[in-house]
Design an enzyme around this catalytic site. Structure first.
Site, short mmCIF file in Angstrom:
data_model
loop_
_atom_site.label_atom_id
_atom_site.label_comp_id
_atom_site.label_asym_id
_atom_site.label_seq_id
_atom_site.Cartn_x
_atom_site.Cartn_y
_atom_site.Cartn_z
N GLU A 1 -0.02 2.45 -10.67
CA GLU A 1 -0.08 1.78 -9.36
C GLU A 1 1.02 0.74 -9.20
O GLU A 1 1.51 0.50 -8.09
CB GLU A 1 -1.45 1.11 -9.18
N THR B 1 1.29 -0.51 3.51
CA THR B 1 0.49 -1.43 2.68
C THR B 1 1.14 -2.82 2.68
O THR B 1 0.45 -3.84 2.67
CB THR B 1 0.38 -0.88 1.24
N1 LIG Z 1 1.39 10.75 -7.08
C1 LIG Z 1 1.47 10.07 -5.94
N2 LIG Z 1 0.56 10.30 -4.96
C2 LIG Z 1 0.62 9.64 -3.78
N3 LIG Z 1 1.55 8.73 -3.47
C3 LIG Z 1 2.47 8.45 -4.41
C4 LIG Z 1 2.46 9.09 -5.68
N4 LIG Z 1 3.46 8.59 -6.41
C5 LIG Z 1 4.09 7.68 -5.63
N5 LIG Z 1 3.50 7.59 -4.42
C6 LIG Z 1 3.88 6.71 -3.30
O1 LIG Z 1 2.81 5.79 -3.06
C7 LIG Z 1 2.70 5.48 -1.67
C8 LIG Z 1 1.28 5.74 -1.14
O2 LIG Z 1 0.33 5.32 -2.07
P1 LIG Z 1 -0.93 4.45 -1.71
O3 LIG Z 1 -1.80 4.46 -2.92
O4 LIG Z 1 -0.46 3.14 -1.15
O5 LIG Z 1 -1.69 5.27 -0.61
P2 LIG Z 1 -3.06 4.89 0.02
O6 LIG Z 1 -3.85 6.13 0.00
O7 LIG Z 1 -2.79 4.35 1.39
O8 LIG Z 1 -3.75 3.79 -0.92
P3 LIG Z 1 -4.73 2.56 -0.62
O9 LIG Z 1 -6.08 3.14 -0.54
O10 LIG Z 1 -4.47 1.78 -1.87
O11 LIG Z 1 -4.36 1.80 0.61
C9 LIG Z 1 3.71 6.37 -0.96
O12 LIG Z 1 4.85 5.58 -0.72
C10 LIG Z 1 4.03 7.45 -1.99
O13 LIG Z 1 5.33 7.98 -1.85
N1 LIG Z 2 -7.03 -3.92 -2.38
C1 LIG Z 2 -5.82 -3.32 -1.89
C2 LIG Z 2 -6.03 -1.82 -1.85
C3 LIG Z 2 -4.81 -1.09 -1.37
O1 LIG Z 2 -3.94 -0.87 -2.45
C4 LIG Z 2 -5.53 -3.83 -0.49
O2 LIG Z 2 -6.46 -3.88 0.29
O3 LIG Z 2 -4.39 -4.18 -0.18
#
Ligand SMILES: Nc1ncnc2c1ncn2[C@@H]1O[C@H](COP(=O)(O)OP(=O)(O)OP(=O)(O)O)[C@@H](O)[C@H]1O
Ligand SMILES: N[C@@H](CCO)C(=O)O
Length: 292
Positions: free
Chosen positions: A120, A169
């Site tokens: 992460e 994010t």
């Molecule tokens: N294996 C992977 N799977 C998904 N995203 C990845 C991966 N490796 C790198 N990334 C990068 O991570 C970012 C998205 O991940 P992130 O975990 O923030 O998504 P999310 O589902 O919105 O998570 P959260 O629930 O924490 O808000 C993108 O920029 C993506 O390119």
């Molecule tokens: N706790 C995190 C989760 C997303 O990575 C946030 O809310 O920003």
């Protein structure tokens, strides 16, 4: 070859910012690994075109490095990236479990939480564990910065509604207030404790009530077109609580028993009324990552 599945997760649950998380029974990522001299990565599935295959930029590269377990890694994305549903965490958790098995490292799911959190850090710069902990351990989890994760199983229906809205994010963290009043602190502690008791009892009424959050969620809701109407629609259709999932844009609702389908439909319709396409996952609190 070893293949593992790790579920989507919803962090925060309103009152537990950067602390609470829950595993969803679906969607999930599936990761297959084969021993290799150097780590290489291949990605297919939901949003694959947005995910880097460079091991220095993909979360699974950092996990392979942390476990000293080079491999050819194939990620099949079930969790769309940047969804608020712990997409990168699902890949990191599945890779950690698969590589642990492939190289016979013998680590427990709890041992793998900081390993997957290293993944992460590739995305966010910090080794956040609030998504990888539920993805590895399943159920409802509480992470603290200094002593790992605590988990409890819960039997609870959930709806995660994913709109076609982009929320970075970075923006979602920038709008979080730096300070809070004592009144908001007292309210947040009361809500978080109520939610925790609700998870221990699998009680949707207590969990929904405990999701209220006077500090982080109102600031983030501004970034999600239609959020207020979607929340109202879900509550009117039988949800006990509604909040932003992770950093957004997904919206998480806890339906009363028998109301899950109606809550999902109401959320999708309210997003449509706001001019936003959306899909709803009718899901429930699920198990952690497993070798298939
Ligand atoms: N294996 C992977 N799977 C998904 N995203 C990845 C991966 N490796 C790198 N990334 C990068 O991570 C970012 C998205 O991940 P992130 O975990 O923030 O998504 P999310 O589902 O919105 O998570 P959260 O629930 O924490 O808000 C993108 O920029 C993506 O390119
Ligand atoms: N706790 C995190 C989760 C997303 O990575 C946030 O809310 O920003």
């Amino acid at each position: 070859m070893v293949t593992a599945r790790a579920p989507a997760t919803s962090a925060n649950l309103g009152s537990g910012f950067d602390t609470f998380g829950v595993a969803l029974s679906h969607p999930a990522d599936t990761v297959s690994v084969e021993r290799a001299a150097e780590t290489t990565i291949e990605v297919s599935g939901a949003g694959a075109q947005y995910i880097p295959t460079d091991p220095d930029k993909n979360v699974v590269g950092a996990v392979a490095e942390a476990l000293d377990a080079p491999a050819h890694i194939h990620i099949d994305k079930g969790v769309r990236p940047s969804s608020g549903l712990g997409s990168s965490a699902a890949s990191a958790a599945a890779a950690a479990v698969a590589l642990n098995e492939l190289y016979d490292r013998g680590y427990s799911a709890h041992d793998l939480v900081p390993v997957a959190a290293e993944g992460e850090a590739v995305v966010s710069g910090e080794a956040h564990a609030d998504n990888v902990a539920p993805s590895l351990l399943g159920g409802f989890t509480v992470v603290r910065s200094d002593d790992g994760a605590t988990s409890v199983d819960a039997d609870l229906p959930l709806v995660a509604c994913l709109p076609e809205v982009v929320v970075s994010t970075r923006d979602a963290r920038r709008v979080v207030p730096d300070t809070l009043s004592m009144a908001d602190h007292v309210e947040t502690v009361g809500n978080a404790a109520t939610l925790t008791a609700g998870m221990c009892r699998s009680d949707p009424e207590l969990v929904g009530r405990g999701m209220d959050d006077p500090v982080v969620t109102p600031a983030r809701a501004e970034l999600i077109t239609g959020y207020a109407d979607v929340r109202e629609a879900a509550l009117a259709a039988g949800a006990t609580g509604v909040t932003v999932s992770g950093a957004g844009p997904s919206v998480l609702a806890v339906p009363e028993p028998g109301c899950r389908r109606a809550v999902a439909a109401a959320m999708v319709e309210a997003f449509a009324d706001a001019g936003v396409g959306a899909r709803a996952y009718q899901t429930e609190v699920g198990r952690g990552a497993t070798v298939l």
